[in-house]
Motif scaffolding. Sequence first.
Motif, PDB file in Angstrom:
ATOM      1  N   ILE A  60      13.707  11.294  -6.339  1.00  0.00           N
ATOM      2  CA  ILE A  60      13.003  12.572  -6.290  1.00  0.00           C
ATOM      3  C   ILE A  60      12.152  12.584  -7.556  1.00  0.00           C
ATOM      4  CG2 ILE A  60      13.237  15.087  -6.272  1.00  0.00           C
ATOM      5  CD1 ILE A  60      15.927  14.672  -4.774  1.00  0.00           C
ATOM      6  N   ALA A  61      10.856  12.320  -7.384  1.00  0.00           N
ATOM      7  CA  ALA A  61       9.984  12.006  -8.516  1.00  0.00           C
ATOM      8  C   ALA A  61       9.416  13.242  -9.182  1.00  0.00           C
ATOM      9  CB  ALA A  61       8.845  11.098  -8.054  1.00  0.00           C
ATOM     10  N   GLY A  62       9.434  14.359  -8.484  1.00  0.00           N
ATOM     11  CA  GLY A  62       8.873  15.568  -9.059  1.00  0.00           C
ATOM     12  C   GLY A  62       8.898  16.677  -8.044  1.00  0.00           C
ATOM     13  N   GLY A  63       8.275  17.790  -8.408  1.00  0.00           N
ATOM     14  CA  GLY A  63       8.258  18.900  -7.486  1.00  0.00           C
ATOM     15  C   GLY A  63       7.719  20.149  -8.112  1.00  0.00           C
ATOM     16  N   ASP A  64       7.944  21.239  -7.424  1.00  0.00           N
ATOM     17  CA  ASP A  64       7.417  22.520  -7.844  1.00  0.00           C
ATOM     18  C   ASP A  64       8.385  23.568  -7.298  1.00  0.00           C
ATOM     19  OD1 ASP A  64       5.635  24.393  -8.858  1.00  0.00           O
ATOM     20  OD2 ASP A  64       4.387  24.407  -7.054  1.00  0.00           O
ATOM     21  N   VAL A  65       8.728  24.529  -8.162  1.00  0.00           N
ATOM     22  CA  VAL A  65       9.674  25.577  -7.769  1.00  0.00           C
ATOM     23  C   VAL A  65       8.981  26.927  -7.906  1.00  0.00           C
ATOM     24  CG1 VAL A  65      11.921  26.616  -8.203  1.00  0.00           C
ATOM     25  CG2 VAL A  65      11.572  24.188  -8.638  1.00  0.00           C
ATOM     26  N   ASN A  66       8.938  27.688  -6.835  1.00  0.00           N
ATOM     27  CA  ASN A  66       8.256  28.977  -6.833  1.00  0.00           C
ATOM     28  C   ASN A  66       9.161  30.042  -6.237  1.00  0.00           C
ATOM     29  OD1 ASN A  66       5.236  27.910  -7.185  1.00  0.00           O
ATOM     30  ND2 ASN A  66       6.316  26.594  -5.725  1.00  0.00           N
ATOM     31  N   THR A  67       9.062  31.245  -6.782  1.00  0.00           N
ATOM     32  CA  THR A  67       9.750  32.382  -6.165  1.00  0.00           C
ATOM     33  C   THR A  67       8.695  33.374  -5.691  1.00  0.00           C
ATOM     34  OG1 THR A  67       9.927  33.460  -8.317  1.00  0.00           O
ATOM     35  CG2 THR A  67      11.801  32.151  -7.606  1.00  0.00           C
ATOM     36  N   TRP A  68       9.067  34.140  -4.676  1.00  0.00           N
ATOM     37  CA  TRP A  68       8.150  35.158  -4.167  1.00  0.00           C
ATOM     38  C   TRP A  68       8.926  36.196  -3.377  1.00  0.00           C
ATOM     39  CZ3 TRP A  68       4.385  33.800   0.398  1.00  0.00           C
ATOM     40  CH2 TRP A  68       5.100  33.272   1.471  1.00  0.00           C
ATOM     41  N   ASP A  69       8.208  37.195  -2.845  1.00  0.00           N
ATOM     42  CA  ASP A  69       8.869  38.241  -2.074  1.00  0.00           C
ATOM     43  C   ASP A  69       9.090  37.829  -0.627  1.00  0.00           C
ATOM     44  OD1 ASP A  69       8.991  39.957  -4.263  1.00  0.00           O
ATOM     45  OD2 ASP A  69       6.928  40.629  -3.934  1.00  0.00           O
ATOM     46  N   GLY A  70       8.646  36.644  -0.250  1.00  0.00           N
ATOM     47  CA  GLY A  70       8.770  36.188   1.130  1.00  0.00           C
ATOM     48  C   GLY A  70      10.045  35.403   1.361  1.00  0.00           C
ATOM     49  N   ALA A  71      10.078  34.729   2.492  1.00  0.00           N
ATOM     50  CA  ALA A  71      11.253  33.971   2.921  1.00  0.00           C
ATOM     51  C   ALA A  71      11.185  32.537   2.413  1.00  0.00           C
ATOM     52  CB  ALA A  71      11.343  34.002   4.448  1.00  0.00           C
ATOM     53  N   LEU A  72      12.222  31.791   2.751  1.00  0.00           N
ATOM     54  CA  LEU A  72      12.368  30.420   2.240  1.00  0.00           C
ATOM     55  C   LEU A  72      11.503  29.420   3.009  1.00  0.00           C
ATOM     56  CD1 LEU A  72      13.895  28.247   0.572  1.00  0.00           C
ATOM     57  CD2 LEU A  72      15.681  28.312   2.330  1.00  0.00           C
ATOM     58  N   ALA A  73      10.825  28.570   2.267  1.00  0.00           N
ATOM     59  CA  ALA A  73      10.129  27.425   2.858  1.00  0.00           C
ATOM     60  C   ALA A  73      10.256  26.249   1.901  1.00  0.00           C
ATOM     61  CB  ALA A  73       8.664  27.746   3.124  1.00  0.00           C
ATOM     62  N   ILE A  74      10.303  25.059   2.463  1.00  0.00           N
ATOM     63  CA  ILE A  74      10.453  23.833   1.669  1.00  0.00           C
ATOM     64  C   ILE A  74       9.443  22.823   2.170  1.00  0.00           C
ATOM     65  CG2 ILE A  74      12.051  22.001   0.958  1.00  0.00           C
ATOM     66  CD1 ILE A  74      14.182  24.039   2.331  1.00  0.00           C
ATOM     67  N   ASP A 104       0.845  -1.184   0.000  1.00  0.00           N
ATOM     68  CA  ASP A 104       0.000   0.000   0.000  1.00  0.00           C
ATOM     69  C   ASP A 104       0.888   1.243   0.000  1.00  0.00           C
ATOM     70  OD1 ASP A 104      -2.401  -1.390   0.037  1.00  0.00           O
ATOM     71  OD2 ASP A 104      -2.414  -1.534   2.221  1.00  0.00           O
ATOM     72  N   VAL A 105       0.276   2.365  -0.357  1.00  0.00           N
ATOM     73  CA  VAL A 105       0.981   3.644  -0.378  1.00  0.00           C
ATOM     74  C   VAL A 105       1.001   4.233   1.025  1.00  0.00           C
ATOM     75  CG1 VAL A 105       1.029   5.958  -1.366  1.00  0.00           C
ATOM     76  CG2 VAL A 105      -0.057   4.096  -2.640  1.00  0.00           C
ATOM     77  N   VAL A 106       2.166   4.631   1.493  1.00  0.00           N
ATOM     78  CA  VAL A 106       2.278   5.365   2.755  1.00  0.00           C
ATOM     79  C   VAL A 106       2.722   6.773   2.388  1.00  0.00           C
ATOM     80  CG1 VAL A 106       3.363   5.431   5.030  1.00  0.00           C
ATOM     81  CG2 VAL A 106       2.910   3.229   3.920  1.00  0.00           C
ATOM     82  N   ILE A 107       1.981   7.783   2.840  1.00  0.00           N
ATOM     83  CA  ILE A 107       2.259   9.142   2.388  1.00  0.00           C
ATOM     84  C   ILE A 107       2.271  10.102   3.570  1.00  0.00           C
ATOM     85  CG2 ILE A 107      -0.197   9.529   1.824  1.00  0.00           C
ATOM     86  CD1 ILE A 107       0.860  11.313  -0.501  1.00  0.00           C
ATOM     87  N   THR A 108       3.261  10.979   3.560  1.00  0.00           N
ATOM     88  CA  THR A 108       3.409  11.958   4.632  1.00  0.00           C
ATOM     89  C   THR A 108       3.976  13.240   4.065  1.00  0.00           C
ATOM     90  OG1 THR A 108       4.370  12.342   6.819  1.00  0.00           O
ATOM     91  CG2 THR A 108       5.728  11.138   5.259  1.00  0.00           C
ATOM     92  N   THR A 109       3.697  14.355   4.716  1.00  0.00           N
ATOM     93  CA  THR A 109       4.214  15.628   4.234  1.00  0.00           C
ATOM     94  C   THR A 109       4.601  16.507   5.408  1.00  0.00           C
ATOM     95  OG1 THR A 109       3.785  17.473   2.718  1.00  0.00           O
ATOM     96  CG2 THR A 109       1.955  16.768   4.103  1.00  0.00           C
ATOM     97  N   ASP A 110       5.676  17.246   5.241  1.00  0.00           N
ATOM     98  CA  ASP A 110       6.179  18.102   6.306  1.00  0.00           C
ATOM     99  C   ASP A 110       6.913  19.277   5.668  1.00  0.00           C
ATOM    100  OD1 ASP A 110       6.469  18.728   8.969  1.00  0.00           O
ATOM    101  OD2 ASP A 110       7.496  16.875   9.483  1.00  0.00           O
ATOM    102  N   LEU A 111       6.659  20.451   6.198  1.00  0.00           N
ATOM    103  CA  LEU A 111       7.268  21.674   5.670  1.00  0.00           C
ATOM    104  C   LEU A 111       8.201  22.271   6.711  1.00  0.00           C
ATOM    105  CD1 LEU A 111       5.642  24.612   3.830  1.00  0.00           C
ATOM    106  CD2 LEU A 111       6.554  25.050   6.107  1.00  0.00           C
ATOM    107  N   ILE A 112       9.316  22.833   6.252  1.00  0.00           N
ATOM    108  CA  ILE A 112      10.151  23.636   7.145  1.00  0.00           C
ATOM    109  C   ILE A 112      10.280  25.043   6.567  1.00  0.00           C
ATOM    110  CG2 ILE A 112      11.393  21.688   8.161  1.00  0.00           C
ATOM    111  CD1 ILE A 112      13.776  22.326   6.386  1.00  0.00           C
ATOM    112  N   SER A 113      10.348  26.020   7.457  1.00  0.00           N
ATOM    113  CA  SER A 113      10.354  27.414   7.010  1.00  0.00           C
ATOM    114  C   SER A 113      11.371  28.232   7.788  1.00  0.00           C
ATOM    115  CB  SER A 113       8.960  28.022   7.160  1.00  0.00           C
ATOM    116  OG  SER A 113       8.591  28.076   8.524  1.00  0.00           O
ATOM    117  N   ASP A 114      11.821  29.273   7.125  1.00  0.00           N
ATOM    118  CA  ASP A 114      12.820  30.184   7.684  1.00  0.00           C
ATOM    119  C   ASP A 114      12.259  30.856   8.941  1.00  0.00           C
ATOM    120  OD1 ASP A 114      15.039  31.739   8.007  1.00  0.00           O
ATOM    121  OD2 ASP A 114      14.699  33.010   6.252  1.00  0.00           O
ATOM    122  N   GLY A 115      13.073  30.887   9.988  1.00  0.00           N
ATOM    123  CA  GLY A 115      12.669  31.536  11.231  1.00  0.00           C
ATOM    124  C   GLY A 115      12.118  30.553  12.239  1.00  0.00           C
TER     125      GLY A 115
END
Lengths: 309, 309
Positions: free
Chosen positions: B116-130, B37-48
Amino acid sequence: MESEFLHWLRPRLSSHPQLRLGPGDDAAVLRLADRADVVITTDLISDGTDFHYPGCCPRRIGHKALAINLSDLAAMAATPLAVVVTLLLPRIGALGLAQELYLGMIPLAKRFGICIAGGDVNTWDGALAISVTAIGQTTSRDILRRDQARPGDAIIVTGAFGGSILKRHLDVEPRCREALYLNEHYQLHAGLDCSDGLAKDLWRLCQASSVGVILHQQQIPIHDDAQQLAQQTGKTAHEHALGDGEDFELILAVPQDTATRLISEQPLINQLGVPVKLTQIGECIATPEFWIEDESGKLTLQPPLGYEH
Amino acid sequence: MESEFLHWLRPRLSSHPQLRLGPGDDAAVLRLADRADVVITTDLISDGTDFHYPGCCPRRIGHKALAINLSDLAAMAATPLAVVVTLLLPRIGALGLAQELYLGMIPLAKRFGICIAGGDVNTWDGALAISVTAIGQTTSRDILRRDQARPGDAIIVTGAFGGSILKRHLDVEPRCREALYLNEHYQLHAGLDCSDGLAKDLWRLCQASSVGVILHQQQIPIHDDAQQLAQQTGKTAHEHALGDGEDFELILAVPQDTATRLISEQPLINQLGVPVKLTQIGECIATPEFWIEDESGKLTLQPPLGYEH
């Protein structure tokens, strides 16, 4: 606020026959259909680029974050199954904002029969961003890739193009059912969803497939919003239809005889019972060039247009 | 910068026998092992919140973003398979930063045999988050949940706790192999990874399982960093071991006879050939309470400690 938010969220999430383990553990567990493969895509939207918050309704922002990912599954002709949602929230008012975003996502998830399997909620001193990862599964017809278009293929599109920024760019209606129906009943060679502009995305399909294209300008379905926007911008409605982004329509490369059937049969009706028009807008050619034919039949070699992230 | 970045990235990504379609289309396609079965999880880290940029090396930030997600798969005793990665980058220097982040992720992905099967790259006026979403698959031993601990179970942990903020909180070493090995060879009832502090995460396991716990303070393995940090903060090393976050060790509930075997056999050796110590730190009890026993044998009822997102 995470535990308070999860306490609010859990009773609002639907169960799903393929969700073995939902939010609350370290990961979610999904069971795929027999012989299906995992189709996975991720897309983020952020304040200032994809929406302005405050300034537009957070439910519509939530809807968009989910819908654009489902649109990527549509582009693969994959059956949507589940999503995980990561929120990056401004500290002030984070709980209420998270709730509103989910209140925009939950009805869309229900309509498309998918579960929100998990996610991550974060607060920070920055602006709002929402990252969604969508999981689909392949069907017995397998996936629709973008690199299988062939010279001679007709280019078919759903719906109409241009001017989405005027009002509908948040209200994306992913073409999942349409793509699945077409992939099941017709021979499709290649396809993608149009997010960055018709010309640019069509050119991506061509480049991936090592073909070129002749686009018949007069055949491009122009959205009413493109007409309206043209009156404000001084650009033509055709320019808006070709260059604007966020239409989230399907662009398909199909054998010419399939195209003829599709145009005559017009088999698509959306969830709301409204017909979704299919239009042939061009043909693939062997030389890797992008030509536009204008109303007088004059061909012009085009550089690709559209939006660069 | 997205197309330039992808041009740089693609030759650096490894193929994978289960990756049918990698970056470049609207979604990636993965084939699971038979009956998985598929096991899926997601977690973000951000500047600050999770790091300070600039101020720490972006390769280490990239490593952390990936490692904490693999740690969640470890917590489920799932075999890691693939990740998709979403970058939200400050506009200035975005390309170079994206490259450095990936140069932190790619070696870790290789070491753990994932794509690393894929992803998305975005720029903005804010700080770094992954934001990373990790996909694993279940093994024949199925998943390790957090809600199956029973009264009388021993609480076993890997490694040592506290003071990660001093220097190692970016250099997370996910316990994937350790969790898979233990789940395959021993009877485990429940488990999770320790990200928000030993006391808080242990209490989560107890709450999910409707049990309580007696924690033997003297048995908690104290990390050298906790000793060192205690000299700066005025708190005790035990307090740091219990309350600090980001140890990313495993907390397991196992039958007492399994615990006895585990402690005596000490079967774990990490990828670098270094033994990973297993320690029994407590026992589950039927009453849903969190007790700490100090060196004199005195029991104190504890409120849960740790970090709230």
